[in-house]
Design a protein around this motif. Sequence first.
Motif, PDB file in Angstrom:
ATOM      1  N   LEU A 106       0.849  -1.187   0.000  1.00 28.36           N
ATOM      2  CA  LEU A 106       0.000   0.000   0.000  1.00 28.36           C
ATOM      3  C   LEU A 106       0.882   1.233   0.000  1.00 28.36           C
ATOM      4  O   LEU A 106       1.765   1.373   0.856  1.00 28.36           O
ATOM      5  N   ILE A 107       0.674   2.125  -0.979  1.00 28.36           N
ATOM      6  CA  ILE A 107       1.438   3.362  -1.029  1.00 28.36           C
ATOM      7  C   ILE A 107       0.489   4.556  -1.042  1.00 28.36           C
ATOM      8  O   ILE A 107      -0.695   4.433  -1.360  1.00 28.36           O
ATOM      9  N   LEU A 108       1.019   5.715  -0.659  1.00 29.85           N
ATOM     10  CA  LEU A 108       0.330   6.993  -0.785  1.00 29.85           C
ATOM     11  C   LEU A 108       1.029   7.785  -1.881  1.00 29.85           C
ATOM     12  O   LEU A 108       2.255   7.788  -1.960  1.00 29.85           O
ATOM     13  N   VAL A 109       0.259   8.472  -2.704  1.00 30.65           N
ATOM     14  CA  VAL A 109       0.840   9.291  -3.766  1.00 30.65           C
ATOM     15  C   VAL A 109       0.288  10.704  -3.640  1.00 30.65           C
ATOM     16  O   VAL A 109      -0.928  10.905  -3.494  1.00 30.65           O
ATOM     17  N   LYS A 110       1.185  11.681  -3.706  1.00 31.77           N
ATOM     18  CA  LYS A 110       0.796  13.087  -3.621  1.00 31.77           C
ATOM     19  C   LYS A 110       0.021  13.504  -4.883  1.00 31.77           C
ATOM     20  O   LYS A 110       0.365  13.102  -5.999  1.00 31.77           O
ATOM     21  N   THR A 111      -0.984  14.352  -4.688  1.00 31.86           N
ATOM     22  CA  THR A 111      -1.747  14.879  -5.823  1.00 31.86           C
ATOM     23  C   THR A 111      -1.540  16.376  -6.028  1.00 31.86           C
ATOM     24  O   THR A 111      -2.147  16.963  -6.924  1.00 31.86           O
ATOM     25  N   ASP A 112      -0.689  16.999  -5.198  1.00 34.24           N
ATOM     26  CA  ASP A 112      -0.561  18.468  -5.221  1.00 34.24           C
ATOM     27  C   ASP A 112       0.829  18.943  -5.643  1.00 34.24           C
ATOM     28  O   ASP A 112       1.233  20.066  -5.326  1.00 34.24           O
ATOM     29  N   ASN A 113       1.583  18.079  -6.335  1.00 32.85           N
ATOM     30  CA  ASN A 113       2.918  18.434  -6.835  1.00 32.85           C
ATOM     31  C   ASN A 113       3.957  18.658  -5.740  1.00 32.85           C
ATOM     32  O   ASN A 113       5.007  19.243  -6.001  1.00 32.85           O
ATOM     33  N   THR A 114       3.689  18.180  -4.528  1.00 30.14           N
ATOM     34  CA  THR A 114       4.679  18.262  -3.452  1.00 30.14           C
ATOM     35  C   THR A 114       5.304  16.883  -3.257  1.00 30.14           C
ATOM     36  O   THR A 114       4.941  15.921  -3.935  1.00 30.14           O
ATOM     37  N   THR A 115       6.245  16.810  -2.333  1.00 33.60           N
ATOM     38  CA  THR A 115       6.913  15.538  -2.066  1.00 33.60           C
ATOM     39  C   THR A 115       6.932  15.265  -0.569  1.00 33.60           C
ATOM     40  O   THR A 115       6.708  16.152   0.254  1.00 33.60           O
ATOM     41  N   PHE A 116       7.217  14.019  -0.232  1.00 30.47           N
ATOM     42  CA  PHE A 116       7.452  13.642   1.157  1.00 30.47           C
ATOM     43  C   PHE A 116       8.879  14.063   1.536  1.00 30.47           C
ATOM     44  O   PHE A 116       9.678  14.433   0.657  1.00 30.47           O
ATOM     45  N   PRO A 117       9.218  14.039   2.836  1.00 27.77           N
ATOM     46  CA  PRO A 117      10.553  14.482   3.265  1.00 27.77           C
ATOM     47  C   PRO A 117      11.712  13.777   2.556  1.00 27.77           C
ATOM     48  O   PRO A 117      12.797  14.352   2.429  1.00 27.77           O
ATOM     49  N   ASN A 118      11.473  12.547   2.052  1.00 25.29           N
ATOM     50  CA  ASN A 118      12.560  11.833   1.366  1.00 25.29           C
ATOM     51  C   ASN A 118      12.739  12.286  -0.080  1.00 25.29           C
ATOM     52  O   ASN A 118      13.602  11.774  -0.785  1.00 25.29           O
ATOM     53  N   GLY A 119      11.935  13.238  -0.513  1.00 23.38           N
ATOM     54  CA  GLY A 119      12.053  13.757  -1.869  1.00 23.38           C
ATOM     55  C   GLY A 119      11.174  13.082  -2.895  1.00 23.38           C
ATOM     56  O   GLY A 119      11.072  13.544  -4.034  1.00 23.38           O
ATOM     57  N   ASP A 120      10.512  11.988  -2.513  1.00 20.34           N
ATOM     58  CA  ASP A 120       9.612  11.284  -3.422  1.00 20.34           C
ATOM     59  C   ASP A 120       8.184  11.802  -3.265  1.00 20.34           C
ATOM     60  O   ASP A 120       7.767  12.150  -2.155  1.00 20.34           O
ATOM     61  N   PRO A 121       7.391  11.787  -4.341  1.00 18.96           N
ATOM     62  CA  PRO A 121       5.971  12.140  -4.210  1.00 18.96           C
ATOM     63  C   PRO A 121       5.119  10.943  -3.783  1.00 18.96           C
ATOM     64  O   PRO A 121       3.898  11.002  -3.876  1.00 18.96           O
ATOM     65  N   TRP A 122       5.763   9.887  -3.339  1.00 18.26           N
ATOM     66  CA  TRP A 122       5.039   8.714  -2.861  1.00 18.26           C
ATOM     67  C   TRP A 122       5.669   8.215  -1.567  1.00 18.26           C
ATOM     68  O   TRP A 122       6.818   8.513  -1.239  1.00 18.26           O
ATOM     69  N   LYS A 123       4.894   7.442  -0.838  1.00 17.97           N
ATOM     70  CA  LYS A 123       5.364   6.834   0.407  1.00 17.97           C
ATOM     71  C   LYS A 123       4.776   5.443   0.498  1.00 17.97           C
ATOM     72  O   LYS A 123       3.559   5.252   0.331  1.00 17.97           O
ATOM     73  N   CYS A 124       5.629   4.449   0.756  1.00 14.24           N
ATOM     74  CA  CYS A 124       5.140   3.091   0.964  1.00 14.24           C
ATOM     75  C   CYS A 124       4.786   2.923   2.435  1.00 14.24           C
ATOM     76  O   CYS A 124       5.644   3.053   3.307  1.00 14.24           O
ATOM     77  N   VAL A 125       3.526   2.634   2.707  1.00 13.46           N
ATOM     78  CA  VAL A 125       3.053   2.525   4.085  1.00 13.46           C
ATOM     79  C   VAL A 125       3.354   1.159   4.672  1.00 13.46           C
ATOM     80  O   VAL A 125       3.705   1.040   5.852  1.00 13.46           O
ATOM     81  N   THR A 126       3.241   0.104   3.867  1.00 12.01           N
ATOM     82  CA  THR A 126       3.354  -1.255   4.404  1.00 12.01           C
ATOM     83  C   THR A 126       4.704  -1.910   4.172  1.00 12.01           C
ATOM     84  O   THR A 126       4.944  -3.012   4.673  1.00 12.01           O
ATOM     85  N   CYS A 127       5.596  -1.266   3.419  1.00 10.21           N
ATOM     86  CA  CYS A 127       6.930  -1.841   3.217  1.00 10.21           C
ATOM     87  C   CYS A 127       7.669  -1.902   4.545  1.00 10.21           C
ATOM     88  O   CYS A 127       7.807  -0.895   5.241  1.00 10.21           O
ATOM     89  N   GLY A 128       8.162  -3.082   4.890  1.00 14.22           N
ATOM     90  CA  GLY A 128       8.942  -3.237   6.110  1.00 14.22           C
ATOM     91  C   GLY A 128       8.127  -3.450   7.362  1.00 14.22           C
ATOM     92  O   GLY A 128       8.678  -3.435   8.478  1.00 14.22           O
ATOM     93  N   VAL A 129       6.812  -3.655   7.246  1.00 14.71           N
ATOM     94  CA  VAL A 129       5.997  -3.929   8.440  1.00 14.71           C
ATOM     95  C   VAL A 129       6.451  -5.258   9.048  1.00 14.71           C
ATOM     96  O   VAL A 129       6.536  -6.272   8.351  1.00 14.71           O
ATOM     97  N   PRO A 130       6.772  -5.298  10.351  1.00 16.62           N
ATOM     98  CA  PRO A 130       7.235  -6.539  10.980  1.00 16.62           C
ATOM     99  C   PRO A 130       6.211  -7.664  10.853  1.00 16.62           C
ATOM    100  O   PRO A 130       5.001  -7.427  10.806  1.00 16.62           O
ATOM    101  N   LYS A 131       6.704  -8.890  10.783  1.00 14.75           N
ATOM    102  CA  LYS A 131       5.825 -10.049  10.616  1.00 14.75           C
ATOM    103  C   LYS A 131       4.771 -10.128  11.713  1.00 14.75           C
ATOM    104  O   LYS A 131       3.610 -10.477  11.446  1.00 14.75           O
TER     105      LYS A 131
END
Length: 626
Positions: A106-131
């Motif tokens: 599951l990812i979030l994608v920006k719709t307003d031409n801004t970015t997240f603090p890491n510089g990407d306009p997307w963020k993966c919410v579930t990547c790396g969730v512990p088992k």
Amino acid sequence: MRLQTALLGSIAWAQAIVHGNPTLSHRNDIVPPQPEPITITELPLPPVAPNTKPGSCTHNTGCLDRTSSQQSGNFLPDGNHVVISANFTGAPASPNPASIYTGIQLILVKTDNTTFPNGDPWKCVTCGVPKNNRVGSTELLSYPQAFNDGKRVLVEANIVSCGDELLTSEECTPEKVHIYPIRWDNKADGSGPGGTIRELRIHPDNLHIGFNSFGILNGKIDEYGYFSRLRFNPSPKSGTPRVPRYELVNVTVLFNKDTSLPFTVNGSDLIFKPDTITVGEFRGFTGSGKEVTYVGSPVESCNIDLFAADLKTGKVRRLTSHPEYTDPIDVSPDDKWQVILDTRETGRQMFLAGLRGIPPVTDMASVTVTASTRNNGARRFFEPWLLDHDGDRGTYFGQKINAGGDESPGSINDPNWNAGADPRWSPDGTRIVYFQNLVQEPACGGRNPLPCPKSTEQGGRTSRVMLAHLTSREPIKQQHVEPVSDEVPWGTPYTPGDEMPKRTYPGAGNYTLKGKNSGSASVSIIYGTSNLSIMTVGATYHDFSDDGLSFISGSEKVKSTPLSVTLNRVDWFSDIVSTGEQKGTKKTGPGGFHLEIDAMTNIFNANGTLTTTIDGEVFKQPANGT
């Protein structure tokens, strides 16, 4: 965000051919809206991996699989982010920090031409969730829908939660994310994994959920819609998975046992009631949550449409009437507009449903088959359309959202890019998000006569997410939706262990169906000897007319034979003539029309011909495999 084009969309096609039908509360006197300006942009997505080998992706926050569908959902309540189910691949092996960007996430994608603090306009919410934070969860494959608290998202039969943190915040780290399974108790003793659920949709009160479930009835696949309350259980004592989970309680089948089908019998008379509640597949709720939307039994033969029923009163509205196939829908937050995905303008279903005003008597045998011809496997032929509250009427069939392009490769209306369910409104009613997939083998290429197109997207991507801006609209004020009752008065309360309810059909015999305006139809119904379902329906029309404008004469006969639970064969013979305002025919070739199609795969395979002609315009069936 890439701007593709700005356009003034067109009012629906072929108005001189597709005559309206006022059946079921269609108000032709309501003035349709004028077309409005719409601008289409494309949302940014993570880059495509060169291949699927571990380490092929060099982007720090992951790469997507080139051929997988990225399924967009709705907006977060701030209106600046869209939730998307995306398939990551090519991540390096552990312990590289980027190893977490793998599989469906599951990812979030920006719709307003801004970015997240890491510089990407997307963020993966579930990547790396512990088992331990996702025990019992299933694949996060489709229909992502954010709750209005901005902290949770429904994905498939799971709820992704960041606890007390907003999903967009830096504090929402993988360690704080939990993926909880959703369980429907279907056994009296509460044992087992629960019932199989699909097509879940959140009610606007965020306390209830609707869903669908398949079953087998008389040797054929059947489906029912359900309404339920969502309840979190931190420590369940029965059933599996026995982990913290969400449960569906106070369940109601969206089924009225007294009026389960639009046909009733009075002696030798067959009576058709188009305002009967017939939830075939539940599709969602209106923006205010007062109505449930669904695909219902046809009002006109072979015409698959959307309906809305009031959750309290059961009053039914027919939302679409165009003879093409419609299915996905989302209603604007203020209930004034709806966006649908439909095959209208493609001509896909016109050979079956183009001739208007034929009552749906043969559909008692053929509806599963006719509904299955809308797709060619994964190719859906869907395009997004904008309709007002009152839907199709007269010669108004809405505004195509992505009209105005030149249909060149990669353009917003490239016919090789097909929309996937579900389109979604922004909270302020000024934007619509939808995703598209590029046709791929076997729906083209190889043994298929259609050549496969080359993607013009980055890395050859075959999936993209589009944002339609309704640029002349003022934002609407977000309304709080009060909780609705658990009870659906016209539905059937469900107790775990209950059998699937049974739809009631007219018995075998010969009947007369009278036109609402004039004429009649002589109808014959025959049941199979090896199962309890209707096998053959024949009808002879004698100047039959519901609207008093067009008149149906001639005959039609359809025999349906189930070859498996999902595979059906129909043998079709038609010689129908329409006179009056609509002049046309619906005719099979000398040997009839014979079609085998699986409701799960939708691959068209026919012998013989079925052709509809309307005012001189000829509509033929698709070629096999296309």
